[in-house]
Scaffold this active site. Structure first.
Site, PDB file in Angstrom:
ATOM      1  N   ASP A 161       1.161  -4.669  -3.255  1.00  0.00           N
ATOM      2  CA  ASP A 161       0.386  -3.520  -3.745  1.00  0.00           C
ATOM      3  C   ASP A 161       0.223  -3.664  -5.274  1.00  0.00           C
ATOM      4  O   ASP A 161       1.190  -3.990  -5.968  1.00  0.00           O
ATOM      5  CB  ASP A 161       1.124  -2.222  -3.395  1.00  0.00           C
ATOM      6  CG  ASP A 161       0.253  -0.993  -3.523  1.00  0.00           C
ATOM      7  OD1 ASP A 161       0.037  -0.321  -2.508  1.00  0.00           O
ATOM      8  OD2 ASP A 161      -0.217  -0.690  -4.648  1.00  0.00           O
TER       9      ASP A 161
ATOM     10  N   ASN B 198      -0.522   5.944   6.094  1.00  0.00           N
ATOM     11  CA  ASN B 198      -1.272   7.187   5.922  1.00  0.00           C
ATOM     12  C   ASN B 198      -2.592   7.149   6.679  1.00  0.00           C
ATOM     13  O   ASN B 198      -3.300   6.145   6.637  1.00  0.00           O
ATOM     14  CB  ASN B 198      -1.549   7.411   4.430  1.00  0.00           C
ATOM     15  CG  ASN B 198      -0.275   7.505   3.599  1.00  0.00           C
ATOM     16  OD1 ASN B 198       0.729   8.048   4.066  1.00  0.00           O
ATOM     17  ND2 ASN B 198      -0.286   6.961   2.398  1.00  0.00           N
TER      18      ASN B 198
ATOM     19  N   GLN C  57      -4.302   9.055   2.559  1.00  0.00           N
ATOM     20  CA  GLN C  57      -4.975   7.752   2.680  1.00  0.00           C
ATOM     21  C   GLN C  57      -6.085   7.659   1.640  1.00  0.00           C
ATOM     22  O   GLN C  57      -6.986   8.500   1.610  1.00  0.00           O
ATOM     23  CB  GLN C  57      -5.553   7.567   4.089  1.00  0.00           C
ATOM     24  CG  GLN C  57      -6.169   6.187   4.290  1.00  0.00           C
ATOM     25  CD  GLN C  57      -6.697   5.953   5.707  1.00  0.00           C
ATOM     26  OE1 GLN C  57      -6.835   6.902   6.494  1.00  0.00           O
ATOM     27  NE2 GLN C  57      -6.995   4.710   6.011  1.00  0.00           N
TER      28      GLN C  57
ATOM     29  N   HIS D 291      -3.644   0.162   6.796  1.00  0.00           N
ATOM     30  CA  HIS D 291      -2.621  -0.644   6.128  1.00  0.00           C
ATOM     31  C   HIS D 291      -1.273   0.013   6.324  1.00  0.00           C
ATOM     32  O   HIS D 291      -1.165   1.234   6.351  1.00  0.00           O
ATOM     33  CB  HIS D 291      -2.931  -0.839   4.640  1.00  0.00           C
ATOM     34  CG  HIS D 291      -3.256   0.437   3.926  1.00  0.00           C
ATOM     35  ND1 HIS D 291      -4.496   1.043   4.022  1.00  0.00           N
ATOM     36  CD2 HIS D 291      -2.520   1.237   3.136  1.00  0.00           C
ATOM     37  CE1 HIS D 291      -4.496   2.151   3.299  1.00  0.00           C
ATOM     38  NE2 HIS D 291      -3.299   2.295   2.762  1.00  0.00           N
TER      39      HIS D 291
ATOM     40  N   HIS E 225       2.398   0.295   4.656  1.00  0.00           N
ATOM     41  CA  HIS E 225       3.172   0.050   3.435  1.00  0.00           C
ATOM     42  C   HIS E 225       4.586  -0.380   3.797  1.00  0.00           C
ATOM     43  O   HIS E 225       5.239   0.240   4.654  1.00  0.00           O
ATOM     44  CB  HIS E 225       3.312   1.350   2.622  1.00  0.00           C
ATOM     45  CG  HIS E 225       2.042   1.888   2.053  1.00  0.00           C
ATOM     46  ND1 HIS E 225       1.672   1.697   0.752  1.00  0.00           N
ATOM     47  CD2 HIS E 225       1.055   2.631   2.616  1.00  0.00           C
ATOM     48  CE1 HIS E 225       0.517   2.312   0.512  1.00  0.00           C
ATOM     49  NE2 HIS E 225       0.122   2.886   1.642  1.00  0.00           N
TER      50      HIS E 225
HETATM   51  P1  AMP Z   1      -2.997   4.654   0.772  1.00  0.00           P
HETATM   52  O1  AMP Z   1      -2.831   5.753  -0.229  1.00  0.00           O
HETATM   53  O2  AMP Z   1      -2.012   4.690   1.894  1.00  0.00           O
HETATM   54  O3  AMP Z   1      -4.433   4.539   1.248  1.00  0.00           O
HETATM   55  O4  AMP Z   1      -2.638   3.329  -0.010  1.00  0.00           O
HETATM   56  C1  AMP Z   1      -3.548   2.532  -0.675  1.00  0.00           C
HETATM   57  C2  AMP Z   1      -2.732   1.565  -1.483  1.00  0.00           C
HETATM   58  O5  AMP Z   1      -3.537   0.452  -1.801  1.00  0.00           O
HETATM   59  C3  AMP Z   1      -2.209   2.126  -2.802  1.00  0.00           C
HETATM   60  O6  AMP Z   1      -0.796   2.008  -2.834  1.00  0.00           O
HETATM   61  C4  AMP Z   1      -2.883   1.255  -3.857  1.00  0.00           C
HETATM   62  O7  AMP Z   1      -2.048   0.997  -4.943  1.00  0.00           O
HETATM   63  C5  AMP Z   1      -3.198   0.011  -3.082  1.00  0.00           C
HETATM   64  N1  AMP Z   1      -4.349  -0.763  -3.547  1.00  0.00           N
HETATM   65  C6  AMP Z   1      -5.582  -0.297  -3.843  1.00  0.00           C
HETATM   66  N2  AMP Z   1      -6.401  -1.310  -4.196  1.00  0.00           N
HETATM   67  C7  AMP Z   1      -5.660  -2.440  -4.122  1.00  0.00           C
HETATM   68  C8  AMP Z   1      -5.919  -3.822  -4.362  1.00  0.00           C
HETATM   69  N3  AMP Z   1      -7.116  -4.239  -4.792  1.00  0.00           N
HETATM   70  N4  AMP Z   1      -4.919  -4.721  -4.166  1.00  0.00           N
HETATM   71  C9  AMP Z   1      -3.706  -4.295  -3.753  1.00  0.00           C
HETATM   72  N5  AMP Z   1      -3.391  -3.010  -3.500  1.00  0.00           N
HETATM   73  C10 AMP Z   1      -4.334  -2.098  -3.695  1.00  0.00           C
END
Ligand code: AMP
Ligand code: ZN
Length: 136
Positions: free
Chosen positions: A32, A88, A95, A101, A103
């Protein structure tokens, strides 16, 4: 199907570079970019699904096996004290990227993170009403 406007489709399929920990035919595991803790990783299916509801049964069964493998590797290599799996679905649930995805968040004593919820009280009648609503 790959979605052309989806950043995680592009990352999962290698069109955008990422810090990749693992890759196979179906999944890519990346770090992440804004980690909650050291080693915070995301399991991304290469085939697009918005969320858990859209995930195929095949993807769903594979993703937990992969999480188990990654968790063991992270424990061994990072020496974390614990690990949270978080997933999420929907904006209300936090989300922010609409591509499924999972985590993997390694936890360390005194890492300063507070992941979780505020427990509430529920009467037996309410628990029974909810049980009936979901299960019947
Ligand atoms: P969520 O809030 O469960 O949708 O999580 C999205 C996650 O994706 C967050 O923890 C972000 O930090 C991560 N994220 C967003 N863009 C990128 C990216 N380009 N590369 C890696 N992680 C990312
Ligand atoms: Zn996607």
């Amino acid at each position: 199907m790959k979605k052309t406007d989806c950043i995680f489709c592009k990352i999962a399929n290698g069109e955008i570079p990422s810090k990749t920990l693992y890759e196979d035919e179906e999944f890519r595991v990346i770090l992440d970019v804004n980690p909650a803790t050291r080693g915070h990783a995301l399991i991304l299916p290469k085939e697009h699904a918005d969320d858990l509801y859209e995930l195929s049964e095949g993807q769903a069964s594979q993703v937990m096996l992969l999480a188990k493998k990654m968790a063991a590797q992270m424990k061994e290599k990072l020496h974390c004290d614990g690990l949270n799996l978080i997933q999420n679905n929907g904006e209300t649930a936090g989300q922010t990227v609409k591509h499924f995805h999972l985590h993997l968040i390694p936890r360390y004593e005194n890492d300063g993170q507070q992941l979780g919820w505020k427990p509430s009280e529920a009467a037996q009648e309410e628990l029974e009403a909810v049980r009936a609503q979901i299960a019947e």
